[in-house]
Enzyme design. Structure first.
Site, short mmCIF file in Angstrom:
data_model
loop_
_atom_site.label_atom_id
_atom_site.label_comp_id
_atom_site.label_asym_id
_atom_site.label_seq_id
_atom_site.Cartn_x
_atom_site.Cartn_y
_atom_site.Cartn_z
N LYS A 280 0.84 -1.20 0.00
CA LYS A 280 0.00 0.00 0.00
C LYS A 280 0.88 1.25 0.00
O LYS A 280 2.02 1.19 0.45
CB LYS A 280 -0.86 0.02 1.27
CG LYS A 280 -2.01 -0.95 1.28
CD LYS A 280 -2.80 -0.80 2.58
CE LYS A 280 -3.94 -1.82 2.64
NZ LYS A 280 -4.99 -1.62 1.65
N ASP A 291 -7.65 -3.31 10.60
CA ASP A 291 -8.10 -4.36 9.68
C ASP A 291 -8.51 -5.66 10.39
O ASP A 291 -8.79 -6.67 9.75
CB ASP A 291 -7.01 -4.63 8.63
CG ASP A 291 -7.58 -5.04 7.29
OD1 ASP A 291 -8.79 -4.82 7.06
OD2 ASP A 291 -6.83 -5.59 6.46
N ARG A 354 -10.22 -11.62 1.68
CA ARG A 354 -11.02 -12.70 1.10
C ARG A 354 -10.27 -14.03 1.14
O ARG A 354 -10.89 -15.08 1.18
CB ARG A 354 -11.47 -12.32 -0.32
CG ARG A 354 -10.34 -12.10 -1.28
CD ARG A 354 -10.76 -11.26 -2.49
NE ARG A 354 -10.81 -9.83 -2.17
CZ ARG A 354 -11.12 -8.88 -3.04
NH1 ARG A 354 -11.44 -9.20 -4.28
NH2 ARG A 354 -11.13 -7.61 -2.68
N1 BES Z 1 -8.07 -3.87 4.42
C1 BES Z 1 -8.28 -3.42 3.12
C2 BES Z 1 -9.60 -2.67 2.94
C3 BES Z 1 -9.81 -1.43 3.75
C4 BES Z 1 -9.67 -0.20 3.15
C5 BES Z 1 -10.19 -1.49 5.06
C6 BES Z 1 -9.92 0.96 3.87
C7 BES Z 1 -10.42 -0.34 5.79
C8 BES Z 1 -10.29 0.88 5.19
C9 BES Z 1 -8.29 -4.60 2.14
O1 BES Z 1 -7.52 -5.68 2.49
C10 BES Z 1 -7.75 -4.09 0.84
O2 BES Z 1 -6.62 -3.68 0.80
N2 BES Z 1 -8.59 -4.11 -0.18
C11 BES Z 1 -8.22 -3.65 -1.47
C12 BES Z 1 -8.77 -4.62 -2.49
C13 BES Z 1 -8.22 -4.44 -3.85
C14 BES Z 1 -6.75 -4.78 -3.89
C15 BES Z 1 -8.98 -5.34 -4.80
C16 BES Z 1 -8.81 -2.26 -1.66
O3 BES Z 1 -9.89 -1.99 -1.14
O4 BES Z 1 -8.17 -1.45 -2.29
ZN ZN Z 2 -7.21 -5.91 4.55
ZN ZN Z 3 -5.48 -5.47 1.85
#
Ligand code: BES
Ligand code: ZN
Ligand code: ZN
Length: 500
Positions: A280, A291, A354
C-alpha cells in the site's frame, strides 16, 4: 461511574445537575416538564419564549435552579421533532448530555428517560438505549498516555428516575443489557485501537481465551501447523510473509436449551494490512491496524452473547494474521489451493481479506449452521460507495439480510445492501485457476463478496463490509473519534430477535 435506578420524582432528588428532554416546536409544556417548570417559577417556559431554547436536536441549555428544587442546575436537552424521535435519537441525546456533563466536571446527574411518552417503546429497550448512549459516549482510551490529566474529573453517579413502580423491573433489565453491550462494544473498540505491535494474532487468541474462561465458552486456537494440516492454504498464504504466527480462533457458546439453532460469525482478523508485496502507499498506512475490526466485533459479540445467555448456539471463527511483505511472502501470480479444494490465482496480495475468510467460511459448514455471517473491513470500494454512515451487506438470503437491516436500524449501525447478481461472477474468473482474488476497480466491494460466495455452499449467508464504519474520524453523538465498535450491538440485536 454508576447508573442507579431511583424510584421517585426527579424534581425531589438532589444532584449537581438534573437533565430533562424537551421537543422542538413544543408550544406549551406538558406533563413532567410542566410540573418542573412550575417549581422553577416558569424558568423553562421563559427560556423557550425568549428563544434561548428551541428544542433543536442535541441543543443544550443549563439554568441555575436558585434552590427552588434540590438539584443545583437544570439541563435542557433538545429532542428535535417528535415524529423523528426513535431509540437511536434517545441514545444520541443521552450521549450528548453525558459528554457535556463530563466536560463540565460535574460528579452526579439525575435524569429521566427522555421523550418516553412520545417514543412509547418497551421500558427495557428505552433504558438500554439510554445506558448505551451514556456508557459508549464516556469511553476513553488512556492506556497509552503516561501523562495523566490531573484536572480531569469523572462522573460518579447517574440516577435514572422513574415514578411508576411497575416500570422499574423492565428498566433494570434494560440497564443491565445496556451495560453488558456497552462493555462488550468498548472492548471491541479497545482491540481495534490497539496498535499492531500489541494486538498481534497471538494477542487476539489470548483475549479469546480470556473471554472464554471468564464466560464459560469453549475456545480452541489452532496454530500454523494445525492450520496447515487442515489445508487452509489460502489463509496460510497471507500469513507466510510475517514472522508473527497466525492463529485460527474458535469460540463457541452453547445455550442451556436443547437442539438450538447454530449461527456462525466469522471475523476478518488482519492485525496489520500493509498490502504485502502489492504494498500500500505510505500515506495513512497506519490506519490498517483497524483491519481486524471484524475479528474484534466477533470477540465482543461472543462475550455479550454469553453474558446475556442467548438461546442460540453461536460459533465465532477468527482467522488472525498480519499481511506483510518479506522474502517469504505471497507474490502476485501465486496460486493457492484453499481449504474447500478450489484453487485461487492471487493477482493482488492486498486483497488478502477474502483469502483468509474463504477458508474460514468453508470451515464454517462443519457446524451445520442455520446462518453464516461474516464481518470484515474488506474493501476500500465499500467505503467509496456508501461513505461512513452505512456498512455494506451482500448475501444469498433475502430474509437474513432483512433481519440484519432491521437490527441495524434499531442499534444505529445502519446497513445497506449492494447487489450480488451472478453477472459479477464473470469478473473473478481466472485463466489459470478456478478463481482469481481481484475483479478490477469497478464494483470492488461486490466482486469481493462474489469471491466469498464461492466458498459458502448453499446455506444462508451474509457478508458485512465495515471498511467505512469501523473507525470514525469525527466525533459522533455517542461515539468519539476512533474505533466505533461496530458489529457487537448489531449481532446481539439480530440474535435476540432470531426465531421471533
Ligand atoms: N483492508 C483493506 C480494505 C480497507 C480499506 C479497510 C480501507 C479499511 C479501510 C483490504 O484488504 C484491501 O486492501 N482491499 C483492497 C482490495 C483491492 C486490492 C482489490 C482495496 O480496497 O483497495
Ligand atoms: Zn485488509
Ligand atoms: Zn489489503
Amino acid at each position: 461511574m454508576r447508573i442507579r435506578i431511583t424510584h421517585g420524582r426527579i424534581e425531589e432528588i438532589a444532584s449537581e445537575i438534573m437533565a430533562i428532554g424537551i421537543f422542538e416546536e413544543e408550544k406549551r409544556l406538558k406533563g413532567k416538564v410542566e410540573a418542573i417548570d412550575k417549581k422553577l417559577r416558569g424558568m423553562i417556559s421563559t427560556a423557550i419564549k425568549q428563544g434561548d431554547f428551541k428544542g433543536k436536536f442535541r441543543q443544550i441549555l443549563v439554568l441555575p435552579t436558585q434552590r427552588l428544587i434540590p438539584a443545583k442546575r437544570v439541563l435542557l436537552i433538545g429532542l428535535g421533532k417528535k415524529k423523528k424521535f426513535k431509540l437511536e435519537k434517545l441514545r444520541q441525546a443521552a450521549g450528548t448530555v453525558a459528554r457535556y456533563i463530563k466536560a463540565k466536571a460535574l460528579s452526579n446527574i439525575s435524569t429521566i428517560i427522555y421523550g418516553k411518552d412520545v417514543l412509547g417503546a418497551p421500558f427495557d429497550e428505552m433504558a438500554q438505549a439510554m445506558t448505551e448512549g451514556i456508557l459508549l459516549s464516556l469511553y476513553e482510551l488512556t492506556r497509552f498516555k503516561t501523562e495523566k490529566d490531573k484536572e480531569k474529573k469523572e462522573i460518579k453517579e447517574i440516577s435514572l428516575c422513574e415514578e411508576e413502580k411497575r416500570n422499574i423491573p423492565k428498566i433494570k433489565e434494560g440497564l443491565k443489557r445496556g451495560q453488558i453491550l456497552s462493555e462488550a462494544t468498548n472492548l471491541t473498540r479497545e482491540l481495534v485501537a490497539y496498535p499492531s505491535n500489541e494486538a498481534t494474532p497471538t494477542f487476539l487468541a489470548n483475549k479469546a481465551k480470556e473471554i472464554a474462561k471468564k464466560h464459560h465458552l469453549k475456545c480452541k486456537v489452532m496454530d500454523r501447523a494445525e492450520i496447515k494440516r487442515l489445508g487452509m492454504n489460502a489463509f496460510l498464504g497471507v500469513a507466510k510473509g510475517s514472522v508473527e504466527p497466525p492463529k485460527f480462533i474458535i469460540l463457541e457458546y452453547k445455550p442451556k436449551k436443547k437442539n438450538p439453532d447454530t449461527i456462525v460469525l466469522v471475523g476478518k482478523g488482519v492485525t496489520f494490512d500493509s498490502g504485502g508485496i502489492t504494498l500500500k502507499p505510505g500515506l495513512n498506512m497506519h490506519e490498517m491496524k483497524e483491519d481486524m475490526g471484524g475479528a474484534a466485533a466477533v470477540l465482543g459479540a461472543m462475550k455479550a452473547a454469553a453474558e446475556l445467555g442467548l438461546s442460540q448456539r453461536i460459533v465465532g471463527l477468527v482467522p488472525a494474521t498480519e499481511n506483510l511483505p518479506s522474502g517469504s511472502a505471497l507474490k502476485p501470480g501465486d496460486i493457492l489451493k484453499s481449504y474447500s479444494g478450489k484453487t485461487i490465482e492471487v493477482l493482488n496480495t492486498d486483497a488478502e481479506g477474502r483469502l483468509i475468510l474463504c477458508d474460514a467460511l468453508a470451515y464454517a459448514a462443519r457446524y451445520k449452521p442455520k446462518a453464516i455471517i461474516d464481518i470484515a473491513t474488506l474493501t476500500g470500494a465499500c467505503e467509496i460507495a456508501l461513505g461512513n454512515f452505512a456498512s455494506g451487506i451482500m448475501g444469498n438470503d433475502e430474509k437474513l439480510m432483512a433481519r440484519l437491516k432491521e437490527a441495524g436500524n434499531i442499534t444505529g449501525e445502519r446497513i445497506w445492501e449492494l447487489p450480488l447478481w451472478e453477472e459479477y461472477d464473470e469478473l473473478i474468473k481466472s485463466d489459470i485457476a478456478d478463481i482469481k482474488n481481484v475483479g478490477g476497480r469497478a464494483g470492488g466491494a461486490i466482486t469481493a463478496a462474489a469471491f466469498l460466495k464461492k466458498f459458502v455452499g448453499k446455506g444462508p449467508w451474509v457478508h458485512i463490509d465495515i471498511a467505512g464504519t469501523v473507525w470514525t474520524k469525527k466525533d459522533k453523538p455517542y461515539i468519539s473519534k476512533g474505533p466505533t465498535g461496530i458489529g457487537v450491538r448489531l449481532f446481539i440485536e439480530f440474535l435476540r430477535k432470531w426465531g421471533k
